[in-house]
Design an enzyme around this catalytic site. Structure first.
Site: not given
Ligand code: CA
Length: 673
Positions: A355, A384
């Site tokens: 993340d 990400e």
């Protein structure tokens, strides 16, 4: 992830980020040198070890003035049965031991910092915990393994782009009344065999096998903070991007959070059942921030050290959630690396999704991928490649998608293809290539070649990124939706204002056909194969089950949609031409055709690419509302997809020439010679 903050795509952050890089050099120097001077400890015996000589504690807390361990009989509401004064030991650690193997007991640490005793904490390395994770638990891990665990293996993965990723939340997937699953919202839901919806369709693990995906990506499944594990009957929901204990499974997904063994055993049973079905398990990991600031487990063991700060001493906040961690500091880097290694070894996890990965530095991510590959070469890492706010970490050190070429074994999500196909994520009404908006053609092509350098792709026309940032197609994850933002179904509802449900499903098929035939690794959000929605809620992180749960009666209602996805997945798996591994291959084997007008892309994958049995594959995507014409070389072609239908084995033949491509559809043709 998203708690209360909008993820930025990285491009929009570059200006501010560069400014920050300049500031950093002159602001946090003294703090950094202070932290850099602290010794790190990388032993595997941090916090708890149980062996024949007793139960041993080792806490890393280099700036503590004193430290204690408290022992308890229960996970809450009891006074300590004992406390142990810890003594200073090597590399900033404190140690204490108790005789005997204290299985069944719970413990906390407490440190004295600047003359003050801080609150109790289960530490940062609790591998088991009681209710709400407030006390760490001493359990015998040798007794937590399901039958056959020593032989358990996930799928062999030679290259990440051979996998098909299915992102799911435990509750979304099983909690709906129609699921036919007994252990709703639990790890055990993914162990149940032979489950059927109320209408008789396969659900659960049988559904995954039928669909053909290779890996599930489970939303945060470590112990997170928001769901009160004492109140499970109230059916609370949270995505789980609020980490509390990084190395313990989440209690609310177990059948009994008060029994620290249950969550460990049940999560392993889940992994085993999926592996037995040939399906790998990817964990979503969120080392970039913690749920709490001063009272996080990091702060209560080594105040300040694990976080980045602003010039005024406040927490910097690249996560948009109140703080950001400092992977560039040795003990934090060790922590991230050792934590994922632990999940890989103890729980046989097959992949990790990071993340807000750009909050971490590239060096940490390279160490993560290298150490995981040593454990199991099939393990892969993606994340990400952006942050959700500014950071003191200089741009060149961030694990941004633009820096992915510095991380050869790491992949990043392509927001390029995502937004180009369906319209920008931040504007619900915005359309994309598949829904008739012109101007996205070149960005879709960037997606098709997985952001690698290609002689026919003009990156200056890219909507998001302006250069070929991937060093290989294996560095790109392609998708059109995930848990964040509107589901594809909701996005189509909000942007295709004059369309009916059938038109929207047709657009979804075109969108996913582009994703699944593009170079790179395809990723889909659970339930899209049956056209699930979230009732228009874009940030459903704590919305009730009524918003988030997948209604499995849709599988029958939208049976044709499901069959299309199933065939699309079968097509990709059968044809290595969609899974090339080098930039050179892609540049050589993908040939774009020049076409007239907008919302039309035509290309071929030529010369038995990547060892494919098919000599040539012709793909034509028509994102407009009108039928268009494609010029296809004359010869004997098998029709794979046409007018909203797809069959991986073929559905008739054509001799090429000028062919009609129906509105909002893909034409895929194949020839063997
Ligand atoms: Ca929890």
């Amino acid at each position: 992830m998203k708690i209360n903050f909008k993820n930025f795509c990285s491009g929009s952050l570059l200006t501010g980020a560069l400014l920050c890089g300049v500031q950093t050099a002159c602001t946090t120097t003294s703090m950094e040198s202070q932290y850099a001077s602290l010794p790190a400890y990388n032993g595997e015996d941090l916090e708890l070890t149980v062996n024949d000589n007793g139960t041993h504690f080792r806490l890393w807390s280099p700036q503590a003035e004193a430290a204690r361990v408290y022992l308890y009989n229960t996970d809450s509401n009891s006074v300590a049965t004992d406390s142990l004064e810890m003594t200073r030991d090597e590399n900033g650690t404190w140690v204490a031991s108790a005789p005997g193997q204290l299985y069944g007991m719970f413990y906390t640490f407490r440190i004295n910092h600047n003359g003050k005793w801080l609150d109790e904490t289960p530490g940062v390395w609790a591998k088991a915990a009681g209710t709400n994770g407030r006390r760490a638990a001493i359990i015998d891990f040798a007794k937590t393994n399901p039958e056959g665990w020593s032989e358990d293996r996930g799928p062999v993965v030679n290259n990440i782009n051979d996998v098909i990723i299915y992102e799911m939340h435990h509750r979304d997937f099983s909690v709906h009344a129609s699921s036919g699953i007994e252990n709703k919202g639990k790890f055990l839901a993914l162990t149940e065999q032979g489950t059927r919806s109320v209408l008789g369709d396969k659900t659960g693990i049988d559904h995954l096998k039928e669909l053909g995906i290779t890996h599930i990506h489970i939303l945060p499944s470590y112990d997170y903070n928001s769901v009160d594990e004492t109140q499970l009957a109230s059916n609370q929901y949270n995505w789980g991007y609020d980490p509390y204990n990084y190395n313990t499974p989440e209690g609310s997904y177990s059948t009994n959070p008060a029994n620290p063994v249950a969550r460990v055993v049940e999560m392993k049973q889940m992994v085993k059942a999926l592996h037995d079905a040939g399906i790998g398990v990817i964990m979503d990991v969120v080392y970039n921030h913690t749920a709490n600031n001063d009272d996080s487990n990091f702060s209560l063991t080594a105040p300040g050290y694990y976080y980045r700060h602003r010039e005024d001493g406040s927490y910097s906040d690249a996560s948009g959630c109140g703080n950001e961690t400092a992977s560039e500091r040795q003990q934090m880097r060790n922590y991230i690396v050792n934590s994922v290694k632990y999940w890989a070894q103890e729980y046989h996890i097959d992949g990790f999704r990071f993340d807000l990965m750009a909050i971490h530095d590239t060096e940490t991510m390279n160490e993560v991928s290298a150490e995981l590959k040593k454990i199991n070469p099939s393990i892969f890492v993606y994340g990400e490649g952006w942050t959700a706010g500014d950071s003191p970490l200089p741009v060149e050190r961030r694990a941004l998608k633009e820096n992915v070429s510095k991380m050869p074994q790491v992949a990043v999500f392509s927001d390029d293809i995502r937004d180009a196909i369906k319209g920008h994520y931040s504007n619900a009404a915005d359309c994309g290539f598949a829904t008739g908006k012109p101007g996205n053609e070149e960005t879709v092509k960037i997606g098709i070649v997985a952001s690698t350098a290609h002689p026919q792709v003009d990156y200056s026309k890219g909507n998001n990124s302006k250069f070929a940032y991937a060093a290989a197609p294996t560095q790109i994850i392609n998708y059109v939706s995930c848990h964040d933002d509107l589901t594809l179904t909701d996005k189509l509802h909000k942007s295709m204002t004059d369309a009916n449900e059938a038109d929207m499903m047709r657009a979804a098929r075109l969108a996913q056909t582009i994703v699944f035939t593009s170079q790179g690794t395809p990723f889909m959000f659970a339930g899209e194969e049956i056209f699930r929605d979230k009732k228009g809620v874009h940030n459903s992180y704590k919305s009730p089950d009524s918003i988030n749960a997948i209604d499995w009666t849709l599988k029958q209602k939208n049976a044709e949609q499901f069959e299309y996805y199933r065939q699309l997945i079968a097509l990709r798996k059968a044809h290595p031409a969609f899974r090339m591994t080098t930039t050179e291959q892609v540049a050589k084997h993908i040939v774009f055709d020049s076409v007239e007008g907008e919302n039309l892309i035509s290309y071929s994958i030529v010369d038995n690419a990547n060892g494919d049995a098919w000599t040539e594959i012709k793909l034509v995507f028509n994102g407009s509302k009108e039928a268009r014409e494609a010029n296809v070389a004359e010869g004997e072609w098998t029709i794979i997809a046409q007018d909203g239908k797809l069959n991986a084995e073929g559905m008739g033949t054509t001799n090429g020439g000028k062919l009609e491509v129906a509105p909002c559809s893909a034409l895929i043709l194949a020839r063997v010679k």
